[in-house]
Enzyme design. Structure first.
Site, PDB file in Angstrom:
ATOM      1  N   HIS A  92       0.849  -1.188   0.000  1.00 57.89           N
ATOM      2  CA  HIS A  92       0.000   0.000   0.000  1.00 57.89           C
ATOM      3  C   HIS A  92       0.888   1.243   0.000  1.00 57.89           C
ATOM      4  O   HIS A  92       0.786   2.075  -0.885  1.00 57.89           O
ATOM      5  CB  HIS A  92      -0.932  -0.007   1.216  1.00 57.89           C
ATOM      6  CG  HIS A  92      -1.944   1.097   1.201  1.00 57.89           C
ATOM      7  ND1 HIS A  92      -2.976   1.188   2.120  1.00 57.89           N
ATOM      8  CD2 HIS A  92      -2.085   2.179   0.398  1.00 57.89           C
ATOM      9  CE1 HIS A  92      -3.714   2.258   1.858  1.00 57.89           C
ATOM     10  NE2 HIS A  92      -3.184   2.891   0.830  1.00 57.89           N
ATOM     11  N   GLU A 150       0.745   7.865  -3.441  1.00 58.97           N
ATOM     12  CA  GLU A 150       1.536   7.569  -2.247  1.00 58.97           C
ATOM     13  C   GLU A 150       2.713   8.533  -2.114  1.00 58.97           C
ATOM     14  O   GLU A 150       3.024   8.990  -1.009  1.00 58.97           O
ATOM     15  CB  GLU A 150       2.017   6.115  -2.276  1.00 58.97           C
ATOM     16  CG  GLU A 150       0.902   5.093  -2.126  1.00 58.97           C
ATOM     17  CD  GLU A 150       0.115   5.263  -0.836  1.00 58.97           C
ATOM     18  OE1 GLU A 150       0.741   5.309   0.241  1.00 58.97           O
ATOM     19  OE2 GLU A 150      -1.125   5.370  -0.900  1.00 58.97           O
ATOM     20  N   HIS A 154       2.303  11.098   0.893  1.00 59.77           N
ATOM     21  CA  HIS A 154       3.128  10.670   2.024  1.00 59.77           C
ATOM     22  C   HIS A 154       4.621  10.934   1.828  1.00 59.77           C
ATOM     23  O   HIS A 154       5.295  11.405   2.744  1.00 59.77           O
ATOM     24  CB  HIS A 154       2.904   9.183   2.292  1.00 59.77           C
ATOM     25  CG  HIS A 154       1.490   8.824   2.598  1.00 59.77           C
ATOM     26  ND1 HIS A 154       0.858   9.221   3.754  1.00 59.77           N
ATOM     27  CD2 HIS A 154       0.563   8.107   1.886  1.00 59.77           C
ATOM     28  CE1 HIS A 154      -0.391   8.763   3.759  1.00 59.77           C
ATOM     29  NE2 HIS A 154      -0.596   8.092   2.633  1.00 59.77           N
TER      30      HIS A 154
END
Length: 417
Positions: A92, A150, A154
């Site tokens: 993930h 992602e 992040h």
């Protein structure tokens, strides 16, 4: 096509050219042992401190992860639809949470990238891209979009990945480092094998308790993990770390969760297999896309649109020149019977065919391709699966390829009359 891809893959990217220039100018070569981070110099750090276990008191955030000092390596188990290898979980992401469980997101709009695949190829890391194409999967079939999300959400919030932390910075080097470290951690956390060694395997009949799942994974990790379920089905696991030093070269130390808790039921957890159930009573049948014995449906006739779907979900349509588009109005195509159950397609731009492996429509097409219909889907040479490098987004369009080659997204095309 594969030979062309191989040739292009051998061409040095901008980062490699810059690295060669650095060597010719008498600078340290990239293989020099003092160079720390994946091909570029990361600044030297003094005493390394463990994030979240050491209070922030003005440390250099290129050497001390702050405020995102609690790193979560998160993994998916997507079984319906099945995503990734049947004997492996998938990635993930890698998330820099605050030590108290909060988090920042989308921290640097100037480093918002939408071309992760090209960045990795340009850095000479096709090996990393191949690993991500296997293990970092999007359940909707749009892996590049997941990678972009992602990184942008992040990766840009990891303090030790700031560009000024590199004393010899090459463009997007921090992006490569983020994905490289995430894949490395993922391989160090073989969730499927860990559960299997504890007797916990995917099953249509066996269920498990939360304690059994958490206990097996926590013992292997060295700290408590968090497991997440959807409708009793095991879907995700979160591994927590503190980091001693920068993300690129630091030591990842297993840590307790930062307030995040498991949401799975105490018992009755379903660990669904990725392979179809062979028991017809459960209604699971493998998807069939090839029909070597010929068409199985009526040919497309008249005027209509070509609608694109990935993983069973409609994702835009094809426009006049033959490209895949997710915004605006679908182009009108005309289907004209060719011979038997086959037909040709044309748009306002002209006839359609696969030119150099790419679906193209234009007046310069002298020999239109002949298609057939199978279960309501467009079929070419008995195959209803086509491919793309990336799903379109906004005004960006994507080419559609007939061969898989290095095109990771699978798609199907339906007729809407």
């Amino acid at each position: 096509m594969s030979s062309i891809s191989g040739f292009l893959g051998a061409i040095p990217g901008a980062q490699q050219i810059l690295q060669t220039m650095a060597g010719s100018l008498g600078l340290a070569p990239l293989s020099h042992p003092e160079i720390a981070s994946s091909g570029s110099t990361f600044q030297q750090c003094g005493k390394l401190e463990l994030s979240c276990q050491t209070s922030y008191h003005g440390q250099d955030t290129c050497c001390f992860n702050y405020p995102g000092g609690q790193m979560l390596q998160t993994q998916f188990w997507d079984a319906d639809p099945a995503v990734g290898p049947e004997n492996s979980w998938t990635i993930h992401g890698l998330w820099p949470d605050h030590c108290n469980g909060g988090f920042d997101q989308f921290c640097d709009s100037h480093r918002k990238y939408s071309n992760i695949s090209l960045i990795l190829i340009d850095a000479g890391r096709r090996d990393l891209l191949d690993e991500m194409s296997t293990y970092w999967k999007d359940y909707r079939g749009d892996d590049p979009n997941l990678w972009e999300h992602e990184w942008n959400k992040h990766g840009t919030c990891v303090s030790t990945l700031e560009t000024h932390c590199y004393s010899e910075y090459y463009p997007q080097q921090e992006v490569v480092d983020y994905f490289d470290k995430t894949v490395e951690l993922f391989h160090d956390l073989p969730t499927y094998m860990t559960l299997a060694n504890a007797g916990i395997v995917p099953s249509y009949t066996q269920t498990y308790t939360r304690h059994e799942v958490e206990d097996a994974l926590s013992k292997a990790h060295g700290a408590t993990v968090t497991v997440r379920c959807r409708s009793q089905r095991l879907q995700e696991v979160w591994y927590f770390f503190n980091v001693e030093g920068p993300l690129q070269t630091g030591k990842f130390v297993p840590s307790e969760p930062d307030g995040q808790t498991s949401n799975c039921p105490a018992k009755g957890i379903i660990y669904q297999p990725k392979t179809p159930n062979k028991d017809p009573g459960h209604g699971h049948e493998p998807t069939k896309t090839r029909h070597p014995h010929g068409p199985t449906g009526a040919p497309f006739i008249g005027k209509g649109n070509l609608v694109v779907s990935t993983m069973g979900q409609q994702r835009g349509c094809i426009i006049g020149r033959g490209t895949w588009y997710s915004s605006g109005t679908c182009a009108d195509f005309r289907a004209k019977r060719a011979s038997g159950d086959t037909f040709t397609l044309s748009s306002r731009k002209g006839p359609c065919a696969f030119k150099d492996d790419i679906f193209t429509c234009g007046s310069y097409i002298s020999s239109p391709a002949e298609f057939s219909a199978e279960d309501g889907k467009l079929s070419y040479h008995g195959n209803t699966t086509f491919f793309a490098d990336k799903a379109p987004k906004g005004k960006v369009q994507s080419d559609i390829f007939v061969s898989e080659a290095d095109h990771p997204i699978e798609l199907s095309i339906a007729w809407r009359g």
